[in-house]
Design an enzyme around this catalytic site. Structure first.
Site, PDB file in Angstrom:
ATOM      1  N   HIS A   1      -8.567   5.271 -21.096  1.00  0.00           N
ATOM      2  CA  HIS A   1      -8.700   6.375 -20.347  1.00  0.00           C
ATOM      3  C   HIS A   1      -9.151   6.031 -19.019  1.00  0.00           C
ATOM      4  O   HIS A   1     -10.219   5.448 -18.918  1.00  0.00           O
ATOM      5  CB  HIS A   1      -9.240   7.437 -21.040  1.00  0.00           C
ATOM      6  CG  HIS A   1      -8.733   8.179 -22.252  1.00  0.00           C
ATOM      7  ND1 HIS A   1      -9.482   8.842 -23.290  1.00  0.00           N
ATOM      8  CD2 HIS A   1      -7.349   8.332 -22.582  1.00  0.00           C
ATOM      9  CE1 HIS A   1      -8.516   9.014 -24.215  1.00  0.00           C
ATOM     10  NE2 HIS A   1      -7.331   9.030 -23.654  1.00  0.00           N
TER      11      HIS A   1
ATOM     12  N   GLU B   1     -12.873   6.998 -17.555  1.00  0.00           N
ATOM     13  CA  GLU B   1     -14.134   6.612 -18.195  1.00  0.00           C
ATOM     14  C   GLU B   1     -14.707   5.183 -17.781  1.00  0.00           C
ATOM     15  O   GLU B   1     -14.596   4.352 -18.184  1.00  0.00           O
ATOM     16  CB  GLU B   1     -13.709   6.646 -19.837  1.00  0.00           C
ATOM     17  CG  GLU B   1     -13.339   7.933 -20.254  1.00  0.00           C
ATOM     18  CD  GLU B   1     -12.740   8.105 -21.309  1.00  0.00           C
ATOM     19  OE1 GLU B   1     -12.535   6.998 -22.024  1.00  0.00           O
ATOM     20  OE2 GLU B   1     -11.969   9.395 -21.877  1.00  0.00           O
TER      21      GLU B   1
ATOM     22  N   HIS C   1     -14.697   4.243 -24.855  1.00  0.00           N
ATOM     23  CA  HIS C   1     -14.452   5.125 -24.017  1.00  0.00           C
ATOM     24  C   HIS C   1     -15.900   5.893 -23.734  1.00  0.00           C
ATOM     25  O   HIS C   1     -16.794   5.613 -24.113  1.00  0.00           O
ATOM     26  CB  HIS C   1     -13.797   6.345 -25.056  1.00  0.00           C
ATOM     27  CG  HIS C   1     -12.230   5.874 -25.431  1.00  0.00           C
ATOM     28  ND1 HIS C   1     -11.179   6.501 -24.840  1.00  0.00           N
ATOM     29  CD2 HIS C   1     -11.982   4.933 -26.283  1.00  0.00           C
ATOM     30  CE1 HIS C   1     -10.072   5.834 -25.352  1.00  0.00           C
ATOM     31  NE2 HIS C   1     -10.554   4.761 -26.144  1.00  0.00           N
TER      32      HIS C   1
ATOM     33  N   GLU D   1     -17.549   5.972 -28.272  1.00  0.00           N
ATOM     34  CA  GLU D   1     -17.823   6.887 -26.984  1.00  0.00           C
ATOM     35  C   GLU D   1     -19.184   6.686 -26.516  1.00  0.00           C
ATOM     36  O   GLU D   1     -20.041   6.971 -27.226  1.00  0.00           O
ATOM     37  CB  GLU D   1     -17.761   8.189 -27.433  1.00  0.00           C
ATOM     38  CG  GLU D   1     -16.208   9.032 -28.076  1.00  0.00           C
ATOM     39  CD  GLU D   1     -15.314   9.257 -26.951  1.00  0.00           C
ATOM     40  OE1 GLU D   1     -15.637   8.887 -25.672  1.00  0.00           O
ATOM     41  OE2 GLU D   1     -14.163   9.759 -27.278  1.00  0.00           O
TER      42      GLU D   1
HETATM   43 ZN   LIG Z   1     -11.397   8.322 -23.752  1.00  0.00          ZN
END
Ligand SMILES: [Zn+2]
Length: 461
Positions: free
Chosen positions: A181, A184, A319, A398
């Protein structure tokens, strides 16, 4: 001269027109307490009042919404009318965005630079790729660069292989995937730090992690999207594929959003079944078919290739944000969390990693399957890798923070984030070895007992 000035002015105007500014944009936290309130929050986006930072919103979920300056009155009025409480998190997004590229003022801190890379600010794709070349040139017997494929806009998806023991038999293999992504930014800043640690740390536990495994490291697997976050729109998430373009006017969002596919919904893992969208205007648009995007295909082919070359043990997908270690599979809930055959071990390894991580700065990471920690998803890379290869440890991590800054994590948090993540990786490796995954003899009693315990704990979360 006059013509030149007009041309210059037009050029400046064109350049400034294409870059989205977030001046005066505010970010608010909203926690809808009922389904009606969830609908109100979703309508804010549908009606063009704000854009959600979250892929999904449900009851009691801490949602973040960014609101442009000309919509702030509408937003506040709507919140008063519906009696929903909000909290202002960021008063001017552009100021926070600009700060991310300013080097942090700090006293000289050991280990904050390696060759031309620093972790006192965020770096663009050219800087990261040049650094990968420099690393390979500086460690010719250990590191080589590798290109796993090309992006939609034909950029290289470049990485490095770190191999301290090229002649070893019974190879153990790990892979680090960063920046699936685009927005990020803490993701590549973490992956590059891990490379530095693998090559320079004198800590024996880090040395073992670095040297016992052949590491395949890709800091930016979505290079087009990452570049776009620097040149056009800091909040871009998807790749830059243009094949699905349709007008987004009816969705209340910019037409540009119909470009791009959410790469972490595009893998052939229960594709488009849950937590993904078939609408090109959505940030979670899964594409028109599984693995329709060149970036996805590159990862798929690369993983299939290394899987056949030795014992594939680790796959980490980095992420942000929310501070989680997400365990496969992301479409399951209840007793179905045991679908992954070593779920109990993965849960235990994540738990130990999170506990170790917390010791350094007190940062809390939660862990478990996506349903229990985030929301259900399909088409994700780490789930696909688990399904395809049965790699023992496959996580989506994350990183910081819990949403105070979210994607716009200040640069002074890069190094603390990286230090605690390194602690977690080392601890998770220690536990993985203890469980016998390196030797291939997983102690059955340990596995079964942990499954029972972890199933109960997870259901209570
Ligand atoms: Zn992500």
């Amino acid at each position: 001269m006059k013509t030149y000035l007009i041309f210059l002015f037009a050029t400046i105007l064109a350049a400034s027109a294409i870059k989205q500014t977030f001046e005066g944009y505010k970010v608010y936290k909203i926690i809808p307490r009922t389904q009606d309130e969830v609908d109100v929050v979703k309508d804010l986006q549908k009606n063009g009042i704000g854009q959600l930072w979250d892929d999904q919103v449900h009851i009691n979920y801490e949602a973040r919404i960014m609101v442009p300056p000309n919509k702030i009155d509408d937003f506040k009025n709507e919140m008063v009318r519906t009696n929903i409480g909000t909290e202002e998190l960021i008063s001017d997004m552009q100021r926070v965005i600009d700060d991310q590229l300013q080097p942090v003022k700090r006293n000289s801190r050991t280990g904050s630079s390696f060759l031309d890379m620093t972790w006192d600010r965020y770096h663009n794709l050219d800087e990261i790729y040049k650094w990968l070349d420099d690393v390979a040139a500086s460690y010719p017997n250990i590191v080589k660069t590798v290109v796993m494929g090309r992006s939609f806009e034909n950029r290289e998806i470049k990485g490095i292989v770190i191999n301290y023991k090229p002649d070893r038999k019974d190879k153990v293999i790990g892979m680090l995937e960063g920046t699936l992504h685009a927005r990020e930014w803490i993701s590549p800043a973490t992956v590059t730090w891990i490379v530095k640690e693998f090559l320079t740390s004198s800590d024996p536990a880090v040395r073992s992690l670095a040297e016992d495994i052949e590491w395949h490291v890709f800091p930016v697997v979505n290079p087009d999207g990452y570049v776009y976050t620097f040149t056009h729109n800091r909040m871009w998430r998807k790749n830059r594929g243009t094949r699905n373009f349709t007008s987004c006017a009816s969705s209340g969002v910019a037409d540009d959003l119909s470009n791009g596919v959410d790469l972490n919904r595009n893998f052939d893992f229960v594709w488009m079944s849950t937590g993904a969208s078939d609408n090109p205007c959505s940030t979670t648009f899964a594409g028109l078919a599984p693995a329709s995007e060149p970036e996805t295909v590159a990862i798929v082919n690369y993983v299939k290739n290394i899987n056949g070359q030795g014992k594939f043990i680790y796959y980490y997908s980095f992420h942000s944000f929310t501070q989680l270690i997400v365990v496969p599979y992301s479409n399951v809930t209840g007793v179905d969390i045991l679908t992954a055959e070593n779920y109990g071990d993965m849960f235990e390894i994540a738990a130990r990693g999170a506990a170790k991580l917390r010791q350094r700065f007190g940062t809390v990471y939660r862990y478990g399957v996506a349903h229990d920690t985030l929301y259900v998803m399909s088409g994700t890379s780490f789930d696909w890798v688990k399904l395809e290869t049965n790699v023992p440890v496959s996580y989506l991590i994350e990183l910081r923070d819990l949403g105070e800054y979210g994607f716009l994590l200040p640069a002074e948090q890069i190094i603390p984030n990286n230090l605690e993540i390194m602690d977690a990786l080392v601890e998770m490796d220690r536990v993985t070895r203890l469980m016998g995954y390196y030797s291939g003899s997983v102690p059955v009693i340990c596995t079964l007992s942990v499954v029972a315990l972890c199933a109960v704990v997870s259901l209570l979360m």
